[in-house]
Motif scaffolding. Structure first.
Motif, PDB file in Angstrom:
ATOM      1  N   ARG A  60       0.816  -1.210   0.000  1.00 58.87           N
ATOM      2  CA  ARG A  60       0.000   0.000   0.000  1.00 58.87           C
ATOM      3  C   ARG A  60       0.849   1.259   0.000  1.00 58.87           C
ATOM      4  NH1 ARG A  60      -3.683   0.102   4.946  1.00 58.87           N
ATOM      5  NH2 ARG A  60      -3.988   2.228   4.168  1.00 58.87           N
ATOM      6  N   LEU A  61       2.093   1.144   0.428  1.00 56.60           N
ATOM      7  CA  LEU A  61       2.967   2.307   0.490  1.00 56.60           C
ATOM      8  C   LEU A  61       3.606   2.567  -0.862  1.00 56.60           C
ATOM      9  CD1 LEU A  61       4.601   1.689   3.979  1.00 56.60           C
ATOM     10  CD2 LEU A  61       2.631   3.104   3.406  1.00 56.60           C
ATOM     11  N   GLY A  62       4.083   3.797  -1.019  1.00 53.90           N
ATOM     12  CA  GLY A  62       4.591   4.210  -2.324  1.00 53.90           C
ATOM     13  C   GLY A  62       6.023   3.828  -2.617  1.00 53.90           C
ATOM     14  N   GLN A  63       6.663   3.047  -1.739  1.00 51.88           N
ATOM     15  CA  GLN A  63       8.035   2.605  -1.999  1.00 51.88           C
ATOM     16  C   GLN A  63       8.312   1.356  -1.175  1.00 51.88           C
ATOM     17  OE1 GLN A  63       9.747   6.365  -0.397  1.00 51.88           O
ATOM     18  NE2 GLN A  63      11.156   5.016   0.711  1.00 51.88           N
ATOM     19  N   PRO A  64       9.357   0.612  -1.520  1.00 52.16           N
ATOM     20  CA  PRO A  64       9.685  -0.594  -0.756  1.00 52.16           C
ATOM     21  C   PRO A  64       9.998  -0.269   0.706  1.00 52.16           C
ATOM     22  CG  PRO A  64      10.853  -0.572  -2.852  1.00 52.16           C
ATOM     23  CD  PRO A  64      10.229   0.786  -2.695  1.00 52.16           C
ATOM     24  N   THR A  65       9.643  -1.192   1.597  1.00 52.25           N
ATOM     25  CA  THR A  65       9.962  -1.053   3.013  1.00 52.25           C
ATOM     26  C   THR A  65      10.546  -2.377   3.511  1.00 52.25           C
ATOM     27  OG1 THR A  65       7.832  -1.870   3.834  1.00 52.25           O
ATOM     28  CG2 THR A  65       7.985   0.491   3.292  1.00 52.25           C
ATOM     29  N   CYS A  66      10.945  -2.380   4.785  1.00 48.25           N
ATOM     30  CA  CYS A  66      11.501  -3.603   5.358  1.00 48.25           C
ATOM     31  C   CYS A  66      10.465  -4.717   5.440  1.00 48.25           C
ATOM     32  CB  CYS A  66      12.075  -3.312   6.742  1.00 48.25           C
ATOM     33  SG  CYS A  66      10.857  -2.659   7.920  1.00 48.25           S
ATOM     34  N   GLY A 148      14.794  10.265   1.922  1.00 47.02           N
ATOM     35  CA  GLY A 148      14.661   8.829   1.673  1.00 47.02           C
ATOM     36  C   GLY A 148      13.388   8.489   0.936  1.00 47.02           C
ATOM     37  N   CYS A 149      12.648   9.505   0.504  1.00 46.10           N
ATOM     38  CA  CYS A 149      11.373   9.307  -0.189  1.00 46.10           C
ATOM     39  C   CYS A 149      11.612   9.092  -1.680  1.00 46.10           C
ATOM     40  CB  CYS A 149      10.467  10.519   0.030  1.00 46.10           C
ATOM     41  SG  CYS A 149       8.901  10.444  -0.862  1.00 46.10           S
ATOM     42  N   LEU A 150      10.959   8.077  -2.235  1.00 44.45           N
ATOM     43  CA  LEU A 150      11.153   7.723  -3.637  1.00 44.45           C
ATOM     44  C   LEU A 150       9.969   8.099  -4.522  1.00 44.45           C
ATOM     45  CD1 LEU A 150      12.813   4.220  -3.100  1.00 44.45           C
ATOM     46  CD2 LEU A 150      13.909   6.269  -4.023  1.00 44.45           C
ATOM     47  N   GLU A 151       9.001   8.818  -3.985  1.00 44.31           N
ATOM     48  CA  GLU A 151       7.818   9.159  -4.774  1.00 44.31           C
ATOM     49  C   GLU A 151       8.026  10.451  -5.558  1.00 44.31           C
ATOM     50  OE1 GLU A 151       3.883   8.540  -3.242  1.00 44.31           O
ATOM     51  OE2 GLU A 151       4.680   7.604  -1.429  1.00 44.31           O
ATOM     52  N   PRO A 152       7.482  10.511  -6.770  1.00 46.61           N
ATOM     53  CA  PRO A 152       7.601  11.737  -7.579  1.00 46.61           C
ATOM     54  C   PRO A 152       6.674  12.836  -7.080  1.00 46.61           C
ATOM     55  CG  PRO A 152       6.245  10.135  -8.728  1.00 46.61           C
ATOM     56  CD  PRO A 152       6.775   9.448  -7.499  1.00 46.61           C
ATOM     57  N   ASP A 153       6.937  14.048  -7.559  1.00 44.73           N
ATOM     58  CA  ASP A 153       6.036  15.192  -7.361  1.00 44.73           C
ATOM     59  C   ASP A 153       5.821  15.564  -5.892  1.00 44.73           C
ATOM     60  OD1 ASP A 153       5.661  15.185 -10.146  1.00 44.73           O
ATOM     61  OD2 ASP A 153       4.068  13.704  -9.971  1.00 44.73           O
ATOM     62  N   ARG A 173       1.527  13.427  -2.851  1.00 44.74           N
ATOM     63  CA  ARG A 173       0.323  13.130  -3.614  1.00 44.74           C
ATOM     64  C   ARG A 173      -0.672  12.404  -2.710  1.00 44.74           C
ATOM     65  NH1 ARG A 173       2.604   9.395  -8.186  1.00 44.74           N
ATOM     66  NH2 ARG A 173       3.372   8.465  -6.246  1.00 44.74           N
ATOM     67  N   PRO A 174      -1.944  12.753  -2.746  1.00 42.23           N
ATOM     68  CA  PRO A 174      -2.916  12.069  -1.886  1.00 42.23           C
ATOM     69  C   PRO A 174      -3.191  10.655  -2.388  1.00 42.23           C
ATOM     70  CG  PRO A 174      -4.038  13.571  -3.368  1.00 42.23           C
ATOM     71  CD  PRO A 174      -2.561  13.802  -3.573  1.00 42.23           C
ATOM     72  N   LYS A 175      -3.703   9.829  -1.504  1.00 44.32           N
ATOM     73  CA  LYS A 175      -4.152   8.500  -1.913  1.00 44.32           C
ATOM     74  C   LYS A 175      -5.264   8.657  -2.954  1.00 44.32           C
ATOM     75  CE  LYS A 175      -3.095   5.092  -0.134  1.00 44.32           C
ATOM     76  NZ  LYS A 175      -2.022   4.100  -0.483  1.00 44.32           N
ATOM     77  N   ASP A 176      -5.224   7.804  -3.977  1.00 45.38           N
ATOM     78  CA  ASP A 176      -6.187   7.913  -5.074  1.00 45.38           C
ATOM     79  C   ASP A 176      -6.330   6.520  -5.687  1.00 45.38           C
ATOM     80  OD1 ASP A 176      -7.341   8.172  -7.649  1.00 45.38           O
ATOM     81  OD2 ASP A 176      -6.732  10.259  -7.780  1.00 45.38           O
ATOM     82  N   ALA A 177      -7.423   5.858  -5.378  1.00 44.79           N
ATOM     83  CA  ALA A 177      -7.605   4.465  -5.795  1.00 44.79           C
ATOM     84  C   ALA A 177      -7.497   4.306  -7.310  1.00 44.79           C
ATOM     85  CB  ALA A 177      -8.950   3.948  -5.299  1.00 44.79           C
ATOM     86  N   GLY A 184       0.379   2.394  -9.508  1.00 44.68           N
ATOM     87  CA  GLY A 184       0.954   1.840  -8.306  1.00 44.68           C
ATOM     88  C   GLY A 184       0.618   2.640  -7.062  1.00 44.68           C
ATOM     89  N   PRO A 185       0.923   2.074  -5.897  1.00 47.59           N
ATOM     90  CA  PRO A 185       0.504   2.675  -4.632  1.00 47.59           C
ATOM     91  C   PRO A 185       1.200   3.993  -4.320  1.00 47.59           C
ATOM     92  CG  PRO A 185       1.976   0.831  -4.248  1.00 47.59           C
ATOM     93  CD  PRO A 185       1.653   0.806  -5.706  1.00 47.59           C
ATOM     94  N   ARG A 186       0.544   4.788  -3.518  1.00 42.57           N
ATOM     95  CA  ARG A 186       1.097   6.022  -2.978  1.00 42.57           C
ATOM     96  C   ARG A 186       1.108   5.918  -1.453  1.00 42.57           C
ATOM     97  NH1 ARG A 186      -2.304  10.704  -6.288  1.00 42.57           N
ATOM     98  NH2 ARG A 186      -1.624  10.135  -8.421  1.00 42.57           N
ATOM     99  N   THR A 187       2.072   6.546  -0.845  1.00 47.51           N
ATOM    100  CA  THR A 187       2.107   6.562   0.616  1.00 47.51           C
ATOM    101  C   THR A 187       1.032   7.491   1.154  1.00 47.51           C
ATOM    102  OG1 THR A 187       4.471   6.100   0.639  1.00 47.51           O
ATOM    103  CG2 THR A 187       3.532   7.067   2.636  1.00 47.51           C
ATOM    104  N   GLY A 188       0.873   8.637   0.504  1.00 50.06           N
ATOM    105  CA  GLY A 188      -0.092   9.620   0.966  1.00 50.06           C
ATOM    106  C   GLY A 188       0.424  10.355   2.190  1.00 50.06           C
TER     107      GLY A 188
END
Length: 542
Positions: A60-66, A148-153, A173-177, A184-188
């Motif tokens: 659900r998050l916008g980038q890989p995590t542990c 450490g954020c990998l999301e654009p914009d 960017r807000p969550k947007d189904a 792909g997912p966004r962290t929001g």
């Protein structure tokens, strides 16, 4: 596999067997990730984040995590090799440095009497090659360094007040189904505070409104690099707010590059890892090279091998130049076939965890240097060893000094082998002779970008934490009619990545990439013989 067995025999003996380089299909972390993950998670105070991520559906998050990518990221890490605490400390250090710098000018700095400062750094935006077809996304290095954020914009806003209290907020960017279904997912903003350790997080649509309120309330000095920002709406908002409040924008790149220039212990390990990946991959490419292959095949091979070792991608379009193409310094067509008498020059590196490597090797396609090729190769190899040995001493205290020393020594070596006239021993004349056949600088800083921290002068004294290249070469075009014919059309470069460690030791990060002439020939010839033997056996069986 034949080539890999040969490579294991040819490689220098170190702490562990280099036969392991063939096991690249198994994901491996950098050295800093080898300790107990459970202990580290507790020590770094990130157990709460880990627990939060465990409650979430990782994707659900916008980038890989542990949680979503445990094979790449450990519980105490935000991204491969780096903890959340390191990013938080970077933000604090940057704002403190800016405030300290401004304070040296007294209470009135840049026409404003305040100790409050605000800094804005934007993420990269997605770019498209045509229509809806995107290029591979790569995050803005400064933004990644601080978040450490990998999301654009996305946008990072930081402030420091008169009490030296540092706060940071992300605009995401807000969550947007519907959008996430396609891209792909966004962290929001909702999960950005615990994930990235910022003070606040807001929707990107609120950027201009909140920025205006912050500027009105703090009346700060305003730090923002307008030219380097990808995000037009951010630039528009900053310009509008600055104009309304009559604030002059101040450049932040000087402070950021000064920090990025000196690597932390964790960054040093990431540099070791990215250099190791590229070194072992290039070793395998050299072992598998045969006349009749295309430069493009070798390009594809080094790309494949780096990615198989968990590199994100190549750090730049590689130079794969056979024969006379190697005399073109930035040759990237990579489309010609390898001839039996050709040398192959490959300049390639990869990116791992946001950090890049940059290696050049030159080797014979057939496995054997011709006499003129051998003469020039050994000259360049000796020259590189000389220059590396000078680092930190007279003639090697800065990158510019290394370049001057390289040109002079190359000029002398060219005189010795009879390629240029010995009529003059004047220093300037010898340097110009060297520069003629190696017209590029011998070093550049290296880190998150290949030509890292470009605004840091190469006249800066070298010090612990710096990573840089040493890459002498010689390029003799076919039109150099004043050079003996047998040397024309030959281009050779040898490039390694070096780190000055915390205790001042010069470490060659790419030492594992074979460059000794005899070992190169042995590697290529033995691999060729065994391949031919296997092919013959297969033919006999048929």
């Amino acid at each position: 596999m034949i080539a890999l067995k040969n490579l294991a025999r040819c490689a220098p003996k170190r702490g562990r067997s280099l036969a392991e380089i063939s096991k690249f299909h198994q994901p491996q972390r950098c050295n800093s990730q080898a300790s107990s993950t459970k202990d580290n998670a507790t020590t770094n105070g990130t157990s709460g984040l880990v627990n939060l991520l465990n409650k979430l559906d990782g994707p659900r998050l916008g980038q890989p995590t542990c949680v979503s990518h445990p094979h790449l990221i450990l519980p105490h890490e935000l991204v491969p090799g780096l903890t959340l605490a390191e990013f938080q400390q970077r933000r604090i250090e940057l704002m403190q440095k800016i405030q300290s710098y401004a304070s040296t000018f007294g209470d009135n700095y840049n026409g404003r009497s305040t100790k409050n400062h605000m800094l804005i750094v934007g993420a990269a935006s997605k770019k498209y090659m045509s229509g809806k077809i995107p290029y591979v996304f790569r995050q803005n290095s400064d933004f990644y360094y601080l978040t450490g954020c990998l999301e654009p914009d996305s946008v990072l806003v930081m402030t420091i007040d008169q009490g030296s209290n540092v706060e940071s907020m992300l605009f995401m960017r807000p969550k947007d189904a519907h959008a996430e279904l396609w891209d792909g997912p966004r962290t929001g903003p909702e999960l950005s505070v615990p994930l990235f350790g910022v003070t606040e997080a807001h929707s990107l649509s609120q950027f201009e409104t909140i920025l205006g309120k912050l500027v009105t309330g703090l009346k700060p000095h305003f730090w923002f690099d307008l030219k380097s920002c990808d995000l037009q709406h951010v630039k528009d908002g900053v310009i509008k707010t600055g104009s309304t409040e009559n604030i002059q924008l101040l450049p932040v790149h000087t402070f950021l590059e000064a920090m990025r220039l000196l690597k932390s212990p964790a960054e040093m390990d990431l540099m070791r890892r990215t250099c190791h990946i590229a070194a072992q991959s290039i070793n395998e490419v050299m072992a598998e090279t045969r006349p009749g292959q295309s430069e493009h095949h070798l390009f594809a091979s080094v790309d494949f091998k780096c990615r198989q070792r968990n590199a994100s991608f190549l750090a730049y379009p590689p130079v794969v130049a056979a024969g006379r193409n190697a005399t073109i310094i930035h040759y990237v067509d990579n489309s010609q076939l390898l001839q039996p008498q050709d040398l192959v020059l490959m300049d390639a590196g990869c990116e791992y965890g946001g950090y890049t490597s940059d290696i050049t090797r030159t080797w014979p396609a057939s496995g054997t240097f011709t006499d003129p090729q051998r003469t020039l190769y050994e000259m360049v190899s000796t020259l590189q060893s000389d220059i590396i040995g000078m680092i930190g001493s007279t003639g090697g205290e800065t990158l510019d000094q290394l370049f001057q020393s390289t040109c002079y020594r190359l000029g002398k070596y060219l005189q010795e082998i009879g390629l240029v006239s010995r009529a003059s021993d004047d220093y300037k004349t010898v340097v110009s002779q060297g520069y003629r056949f190696c017209p590029h600088h011998v070093s550049h800083y290296l880190g998150m970008d290949v030509h890292d921290t470009p605004n840091i002068p190469r006249s800066k004294p070298l010090e612990p934490g710096m990573v840089f290249t040493v890459e002498p070469g010689v390029y003799i075009g076919e039109d150099c009619t004043d050079v003996p014919a047998e040397f024309r059309g030959i281009g050779i470069r040898i490039e390694d990545d070096l780190l000055i460690s915390q205790d001042g030791v010069v470490e060659v990060l790419t030492a594992g990439c074979i460059k000794d002439r005899q070992r190169l020939e042995h590697l290529c010839r033995q691999a060729s013989v065994e391949t031919d033997s296997v092919s013959a056996s297969a033919s006999d069986s048929a």
